[in-house]
Write a protein that holds these residues in place. Structure first.
Motif, PDB file in Angstrom:
ATOM      1  N   CYS A  29       0.857  -1.189   0.000  1.00 33.67           N
ATOM      2  CA  CYS A  29       0.000   0.000   0.000  1.00 33.67           C
ATOM      3  C   CYS A  29       0.889   1.234   0.000  1.00 33.67           C
ATOM      4  N   LYS A  32       0.241   3.594   3.081  1.00 39.49           N
ATOM      5  CA  LYS A  32       0.800   3.063   4.324  1.00 39.49           C
ATOM      6  C   LYS A  32       2.328   3.115   4.291  1.00 39.49           C
ATOM      7  N   SER A  38      -2.602   3.234   7.739  1.00 42.03           N
ATOM      8  CA  SER A  38      -3.428   2.500   6.776  1.00 42.03           C
ATOM      9  C   SER A  38      -4.439   3.424   6.101  1.00 42.03           C
ATOM     10  N   CYS A  39      -4.773   3.116   4.868  1.00 39.85           N
ATOM     11  CA  CYS A  39      -5.768   3.900   4.140  1.00 39.85           C
ATOM     12  C   CYS A  39      -7.162   3.316   4.373  1.00 39.85           C
ATOM     13  N   CYS A  42      -7.716  -0.262   3.193  1.00 36.51           N
ATOM     14  CA  CYS A  42      -6.799  -1.275   3.687  1.00 36.51           C
ATOM     15  C   CYS A  42      -7.536  -2.591   3.954  1.00 36.51           C
ATOM     16  N   VAL A 114      -5.441  -2.829   9.953  1.00 31.11           N
ATOM     17  CA  VAL A 114      -5.422  -1.373   9.968  1.00 31.11           C
ATOM     18  C   VAL A 114      -4.487  -0.924  11.085  1.00 31.11           C
TER      19      VAL A 114
END
Length: 132
Positions: A29, A32, A38-39, A42, A114
């Motif tokens: 990611c 990240k 985290s997006c 995620c 996450v």
């Protein structure tokens, strides 16, 4: 019938190639990797992989909105054929759903899916390596 333009096809191919290149480099990611946080999406890839293995329980565990991209793509490609009000309501609802799930997962914590680790971003890692 959905008609894809040349630009759309090139964009899709570029995104797929970039994703594959990042995977080969160990970057799952980019958000990240850069921020350590985290997006909102995620766990989405892991959810789809679980779904492909017919494991719906794990798919919901990895990301409860894993099913939403399919109707979102349909609505996006049918944008000109549906009422603009319905389109905007759908987009607003989808964004709100992602925000609610994201905030919940960040507050409650979701194991290794996450994470909030701003100290573990690429810049901090580079600085730590330079100090050593």
């Amino acid at each position: 019938m959905i008609r894809l333009t040349k630009d759309t096809i090139i964009t899709i191919i570029t995104v797929v190639m970039l994703y594959c290149a990042m995977e080969l480099c160990g970057i799952t990611c980019p958000i990240k990797y850069i921020t350590g946080i985290s997006c909102a999406g995620c766990g989405m890839s892991r959810a789809w992989i679980s779904l492909l293995h017919l494991n719906i329980k794990d798919a919901f565990y990895y990301h409860p909105l894993f099913w939403l991209p399919v109707p979102a793509l349909i609505v996006f490609f049918m944008k000109n054929k549906i009422n603009i009000k319905i389109y905007k309501i759908f987009i607003f609802t989808a964004v709100c759903a992602f925000v609610i799930v994201y905030v919940y997962r960040m507050v409650v914590g979701y194991g290794d899916i996450v994470v909030f680790e701003p100290h573990n971003n690429i810049i901090c890692r580079i600085i730590q390596k330079m100090k050593n």
